[in-house]
Scaffold this active site. Structure first.
Site, mmCIF file in Angstrom:
data_model
loop_
_atom_site.group_PDB
_atom_site.id
_atom_site.type_symbol
_atom_site.label_atom_id
_atom_site.label_comp_id
_atom_site.label_asym_id
_atom_site.label_seq_id
_atom_site.Cartn_x
_atom_site.Cartn_y
_atom_site.Cartn_z
ATOM 1 N N ASP A 1 46.255 -25.590 -20.662
ATOM 2 C CA ASP A 1 47.216 -24.555 -21.046
ATOM 3 C C ASP A 1 47.909 -24.888 -22.361
ATOM 4 O OD1 ASP A 1 46.586 -23.434 -18.535
ATOM 5 O OD2 ASP A 1 48.195 -24.568 -17.572
ATOM 6 N N GLU B 1 46.943 -13.126 -17.989
ATOM 7 C CA GLU B 1 47.905 -14.228 -18.071
ATOM 8 C C GLU B 1 47.948 -14.773 -19.488
ATOM 9 O OE1 GLU B 1 46.291 -16.913 -15.182
ATOM 10 O OE2 GLU B 1 44.735 -17.638 -16.536
#
Length: 521
Positions: A19, A173
């Site tokens: 991430d 997302e």
């Protein structure tokens, strides 16, 4: 100002660093990643060229910033941070999934200290920050929706404002909003966080929309391909000082036959971006990636962090060391025995939460990690860990070193050897093998004396366990690495090598980590 050279190696940050989010300030780039159930939280790395990264600290490095209750499950905790620089300060926003809250911290120096958190109780995850032309701050969340906020007071001023949620793929997302020229661009990942992962984009003249999808979406995905790098997604854009654009993103490198297994977790990759008719275009992510023609050369080739040694001579632990959920001051010391890391047991087993462990991420598929440990009258060792139900331990207690495997509900001792009192050197090594020799059958691997336990033709790697004795090194066992993979254990993390104690106290003289290409073994 430097940017990557003509070619560079991916991943640019190897091992469990998922991430990624990046920002540039002058000649410097700063990158943060998810940390999940580990403390301290949110590693922050620095680079001058986007390729060579060095960890300079952790954003959430004290208990007042990072609350991870003892029952925090593996892969919960801190998810998907975003880092930005605005008005002379660095801003980091992330979600503590265990608490169900988003938090913002700030700093003038990215190495810290960072402020106490300001909390927001809003739905979803993957928060991102941006500031509009009026100076108002917006938080964008998975889903996708935005909220106009006061980031210092912790109040919501407007929203939710529905945005563009991708092309219809699963789990829209990692949304990021960018002001580029006359447009607001919205970058979104979708398709799930595994092999269906993809990156899509839309744009609008107004931050509130409506958003126009790009002409080719997703504009990056490796799904349904045979590329070595898979699960490409959760991206962030950054512009270099020379005007070129780049994108950091996560991906996985699985090993073995069908199905392949990945053990290092999700890693950070880098790709150059070119703009065509106002839209970003990227090529597939390769382990050796070509930079666009005309980019300034890097000041150094891509670094391989192949050798790392810690003799525990400093006043503090290096920022790369992580612990499970907390690190109580009473559980460790660098001064009780100068030049040694002393650990005191908080829990009685690695099979449940609460154990004392200080860990180093596994950064390479082929590597060796060794420690010199004095267990005293305690029980301690070196573990290769995914979570409480998936770990292999090389443990010493009561004058004996043994290999213990925990996989799901099963726990077994695979080998042991007596050792004299005093310090002993323990080594765990991993060796990849995409294919077994054609003359060796799966049955041979299971039944042959001394064969790696349970190895099948699809196994991704073998994990070996070695202890130094007066007669020389002794390999106690070789175990199938698949059982310490995401495909078996599930979750979002990767393997770590952990120094641990589960009874009494133990002291560690040094830790040595090295990459070991197969040709060198």
């Amino acid at each position: 100002m430097t940017t990557p050279s003509a070619t560079f190696r991916n991943p640019v940050v190897s091992g469990f660093h998922p991430d990624p989010s990046v920002c540039r300030v002058g000649d410097d780039y700063y990158l943060v990643c998810s940390s999940f159930e580990y403390f301290p939280g949110v590693p922050i790395l620095h680079s001058r060229d986007l390729v060579n990264w060095r960890q300079i600290g952790n954003v959430l490095d004290r208990p007042g910033q990072l609350e991870l209750p003892p029952d925090t499950h593996a892969s919960l905790g801190i998810w998907a941070p975003t880092i930005r620089h605005h008005d002379g300060r660095f801003w980091m926003v992330t979600t503590n999934v265990t608490l169900g809250r988003h938090l913002i911290v700030t700093a003038t120096d990215p190495a810290g200290p960072w402020s106490d958190p300001v909390y927001f109780d809003l739905p979803n995850v993957d928060p991102s920050l941006t500031w509009d032309d009026n100076g108002d701050c917006w938080m964008t969340l998975s889903g996708v929706a935005s909220y106009r906020i006061d980031p210092e007071a912790g109040t919501v001023l407007e929203g939710p404002v529905p945005m563009w949620s991708g092309t219809g793929g699963q789990y829209p997302e990692a949304p990021h909003l960018y002001r580029i020229g006359d447009w607001w661009y919205l970058l979104v990942s979708e398709g799930g966080t595994h092999t269906g992962h993809a990156v899509s984009i839309a744009r609008s003249r107004n931050i509130r929309g409506p958003f126009e999808p790009g002409p080719v979406n997703p504009f990056l995905t490796h799904r349904s391909t045979d590329r070595r790098v898979q699960a490409t997604g959760h991206a962030d854009l950054v512009q270099a000082g020379d005007g070129s654009w780049w994108m950091v993103l996560l991906g996985i490198r699985a090993k073995g036959q069908w199905p392949p297994y990945h053990v290092l977790g999700r890693e950070t990759f880098l790709v150059p971006v070119r703009w065509v008719d106002g839209w970003p275009v990227v090529d597939p992510v390769e382990e050796v990636t070509a930079a666009p023609a005309g980019s300034p050369p890097s000041h150094a080739a891509a670094a391989d962090p192949g050798a790392r040694r810690d003799d525990f001579d400093g006043a503090e632990l290096a920022p790369g060391w992580i612990s499970l959920r907390h690190r109580r001051q009473e559980s460790w010391s660098l001064t009780a025995r100068p030049g040694w890391l002393t650990l005191h047991a908080d829990g009685t087993t690695l099979d449940r939460t609460g154990a004392t462990m200080v860990a180093h991420r596994q950064l390479h598929h082929d590597c060796r990690a060794a420690v010199r440990v004095d267990p005293g009258s305690g029980r301690a060792g070196l573990t290769l860990r995914m979570d409480e139900a998936h770990h292999y331990d090389l443990e010493i207690s009561d004058g004996c070193v043994r290999v213990i495997g925990r996989v799901g509900p099963f726990r077994q001792v695979f080998g042991e050897v007596p050792v004299p009192a005093g310090p002993v050197t323990l080594t765990i090594a991993t060796r990849t093998h995409d294919l077994l020799p054609p003359t060796v059958t799966a049955a041979d691997q299971v039944t042959a004396p001394g064969a790696p336990f349970g190895v099948r033709p699809s196994a991704c790697d073998t994990v070996s366990f070695e202890v130094a004795t007066e007669q020389g090194p002794v390999v106690l066992a070789e175990l199938d690495g698949r059982y310490l993979s995401t495909e078996v254990a599930a979750g979002f993390t990767g393997r770590v090598f952990g120094l641990y104690v589960t009874a009494g106290s133990a002291a560690f003289d040094w830790f040595d980590y090295r990459s070991t290409p197969v040709s060198e073994q």
